[in-house]
Write a protein that holds these residues in place. Structure first.
Motif, PDB file in Angstrom:
ATOM      1  N   THR A  16       0.850  -1.184   0.000  1.00  0.00           N
ATOM      2  CA  THR A  16       0.000   0.000   0.000  1.00  0.00           C
ATOM      3  C   THR A  16       0.884   1.231   0.000  1.00  0.00           C
ATOM      4  N   ALA A  17       0.407   2.273  -0.620  1.00  0.00           N
ATOM      5  CA  ALA A  17       1.135   3.533  -0.617  1.00  0.00           C
ATOM      6  C   ALA A  17       1.066   4.134   0.783  1.00  0.00           C
ATOM      7  N   ILE A  18       2.160   4.727   1.212  1.00  0.00           N
ATOM      8  CA  ILE A  18       2.187   5.363   2.531  1.00  0.00           C
ATOM      9  C   ILE A  18       1.470   6.695   2.416  1.00  0.00           C
ATOM     10  N   GLU A  19       0.449   6.863   3.234  1.00  0.00           N
ATOM     11  CA  GLU A  19      -0.341   8.090   3.226  1.00  0.00           C
ATOM     12  C   GLU A  19      -0.032   8.895   4.475  1.00  0.00           C
ATOM     13  N   GLU A  20      -0.306  10.172   4.406  1.00  0.00           N
ATOM     14  CA  GLU A  20      -0.077  11.046   5.554  1.00  0.00           C
ATOM     15  C   GLU A  20      -1.081  10.779   6.670  1.00  0.00           C
ATOM     16  N   GLU A  21      -2.273  10.296   6.307  1.00  0.00           N
ATOM     17  CA  GLU A  21      -3.292  10.017   7.307  1.00  0.00           C
ATOM     18  C   GLU A  21      -2.925   8.773   8.096  1.00  0.00           C
ATOM     19  N   ALA A  22      -3.521   8.632   9.251  1.00  0.00           N
ATOM     20  CA  ALA A  22      -3.263   7.459  10.083  1.00  0.00           C
ATOM     21  C   ALA A  22      -3.786   6.209   9.381  1.00  0.00           C
ATOM     22  N   ALA A  23      -2.968   5.201   9.339  1.00  0.00           N
ATOM     23  CA  ALA A  23      -3.361   3.944   8.707  1.00  0.00           C
ATOM     24  C   ALA A  23      -4.239   3.148   9.669  1.00  0.00           C
ATOM     25  N   ALA A  24      -5.024   2.245   9.123  1.00  0.00           N
ATOM     26  CA  ALA A  24      -5.870   1.392   9.960  1.00  0.00           C
ATOM     27  C   ALA A  24      -4.991   0.499  10.828  1.00  0.00           C
ATOM     28  N   GLU A  25      -5.389   0.324  12.055  1.00  0.00           N
ATOM     29  CA  GLU A  25      -4.620  -0.492  12.983  1.00  0.00           C
ATOM     30  C   GLU A  25      -4.748  -1.963  12.614  1.00  0.00           C
ATOM     31  N   LEU A  26      -3.622  -2.654  12.584  1.00  0.00           N
ATOM     32  CA  LEU A  26      -3.632  -4.080  12.306  1.00  0.00           C
ATOM     33  C   LEU A  26      -4.234  -4.821  13.489  1.00  0.00           C
TER      34      LEU A  26
END
Length: 81
Positions: free
Chosen positions: A44-54
């Protein structure tokens, strides 16, 4: 230089459901993860927004505890003093 791959403690593989088999690393603005037990691979591309927690055993247990918290209600008789 190759990116350092790190295991994610408590992570569960979405394909084979093995725990503690997911590796993650970042390279050239892309986040990768794979499972060493099966052929699961994701990028996945790294986004500035917080990513979903695994999902891990820690946050899964926390959610189960919140659902299973049962409190006992004690009814008091005002005339029994």
């Amino acid at each position: 230089m190759a990116a350092k791959k790190r295991f994610i403690a408590g992570a569960i593989c979405p394909r084979c459901a093995a725990m503690d088999r997911i590796r993650a690393w970042e390279q050239n603005g892309i986040r990768y993860r794979d499972c060493v037990s099966c052929d699961f691979f994701e990028q996945t591309a790294i986004e500035e927004e917080a990513a979903a927690e695994l999902e891990t055993r820690v946050n899964r247990e926390r959610e189960e505890q919140q659902r299973n918290d049962v409190q006992t209600v004690r009814i008091l008789d005002p005339g029994s003093r």
